[in-house]
Design an enzyme around this catalytic site. Structure first.
Site, short mmCIF file in Angstrom:
data_model
loop_
_atom_site.label_atom_id
_atom_site.label_comp_id
_atom_site.label_asym_id
_atom_site.label_seq_id
_atom_site.Cartn_x
_atom_site.Cartn_y
_atom_site.Cartn_z
N SER A 186 0.86 -1.17 0.00
CA SER A 186 0.00 0.00 0.00
C SER A 186 0.89 1.22 0.00
O SER A 186 2.09 1.14 0.29
CB SER A 186 -0.88 -0.01 1.26
OG SER A 186 -1.49 1.24 1.50
N TYR A 193 -1.44 -0.40 10.81
CA TYR A 193 -1.55 -0.82 9.42
C TYR A 193 -0.23 -0.56 8.70
O TYR A 193 0.26 -1.42 7.94
CB TYR A 193 -2.69 -0.06 8.74
CG TYR A 193 -2.92 -0.46 7.30
CD1 TYR A 193 -3.21 -1.78 6.96
CD2 TYR A 193 -2.86 0.48 6.28
CE1 TYR A 193 -3.42 -2.15 5.64
CE2 TYR A 193 -3.08 0.13 4.97
CZ TYR A 193 -3.35 -1.18 4.64
OH TYR A 193 -3.56 -1.54 3.33
#
Length: 278
Positions: A134, A147
């Site tokens: 990501s 995350y």
């Protein structure tokens, strides 16, 4: 014609990629925790698509999926580790039972799926191992710390794998998408139950971002999938593949800040060997 195994095909980029792979005539083992969502795809392509339940946190599931690929299609050319989810909350706000499941899925599940698939991939020179990271795997940001940590782990693991597998003819691709219009901010994003007022200026905005941007992201997921396919098919694919203007902006800011820190402290920080002037 390639044989693919993709995790997390029930929604998001995994679902779009599975559909694109099947539509172009490749062979596919599509996986999700529940196969109900995969039935339409396997029914449309009965000769080239198989589906199987795969929970990346459940021991043995990945090995069964790899065995299906070998049994049905004779081998495996591409593994795409896509399954996972996100989490919003300050480091102090989150509890272990909130963030540890994300590490189990995003990191340890990816590791075990990769380990199960590597023997089959090594049998196919030119095979591809694709790990979904990501923009959050490039640079950390307030509210996404846990995350970020999972995706930073994916980045480091993937870079090491790229070196281990290069002499064997296998290529690793780290896909680093920015925001795309999928269900990621909805069903695929958890949030810390506790809010601490001290983090109102930094983390609360991230919570609001989720509420106001779910389903409104600028990125077209089908265009992202097209970029992924082009990279996977390339003779010399990139190790790092940021997708979308937001991901590229994150990478450029990170590189600029990194270079600035290195330059500012270079003379002091390198004078650390025995005998070096202080």
């Amino acid at each position: 014609m390639k044989t693919w195994l993709i995790t997390g095909c029930s929604s998001g980029l995994g679902q779009r990629l599975a559909e694109a792979v099947a539509a172009r005539g490749d062979r596919l083992v599509a996986t999700a925790r529940s196969t109900d969502s995969l039935l339409p795809l396997s029914e449309r392509y009965p000769e080239t698509v198989r589906s199987i339940s795969l929970d990346v946190t459940r021991a043995g599931d990945a090995a069964k999926a790899v065995a299906l690929a070998k049994r049905a299609f004779g081998g495996l050319d591409v593994l795409v580790n896509n399954a996972g989810f996100g989490f919003i909350g300050a480091i102090e706000e989150a509890e272990p039972d909130e963030y540890r499941p994300m590490f189990e899925a995003n990191v340890f599940g990816l590791i075990e799926t990769t380990r199960a698939a590597l023997p089959a991939l090594r049998e196919r020179p030119g095979a591809r191992l694709v790990n979904l990271s990501s923009g959050a795997g490039i640079a950390g940001s307030a509210g996404f710390g846990f995350y970020n940590a999972t995706k930073f782990a994916v980045e480091g693991l993937s870079e090491a794998l790229a070196q281990e597998l290069a002499p064997l003819g296998l290529k690793v691709i780290i896909v680093e998408p920015g925001p795309f219009r999928t269900e990621f901010l909805g069903r695929s994003m958890a949030t810390a139950a506790r809010e601490i007022d001290a983090y109102a200026e930094t983390v609360r905005a991230r919570r609001r971002y989720r509420e106001t941007n779910d389903g409104r992201q600028a990125g077209d997921p089908d265009k992202a999938v097209a970029v992924m396919l082009q990279a996977i098919d390339a003779e010399h694919p990139p190790l790092h593949l940021p997708i979308g203007p937001r991901a590229h902006a994150i990478a450029e800011r990170k590189l600029d800040a990194f270079r600035a820190d290195i330059a500012a402290w270079r003379d002091i920080s390198i004078a650390t060997d025995f005998g070096a002037p202080t």
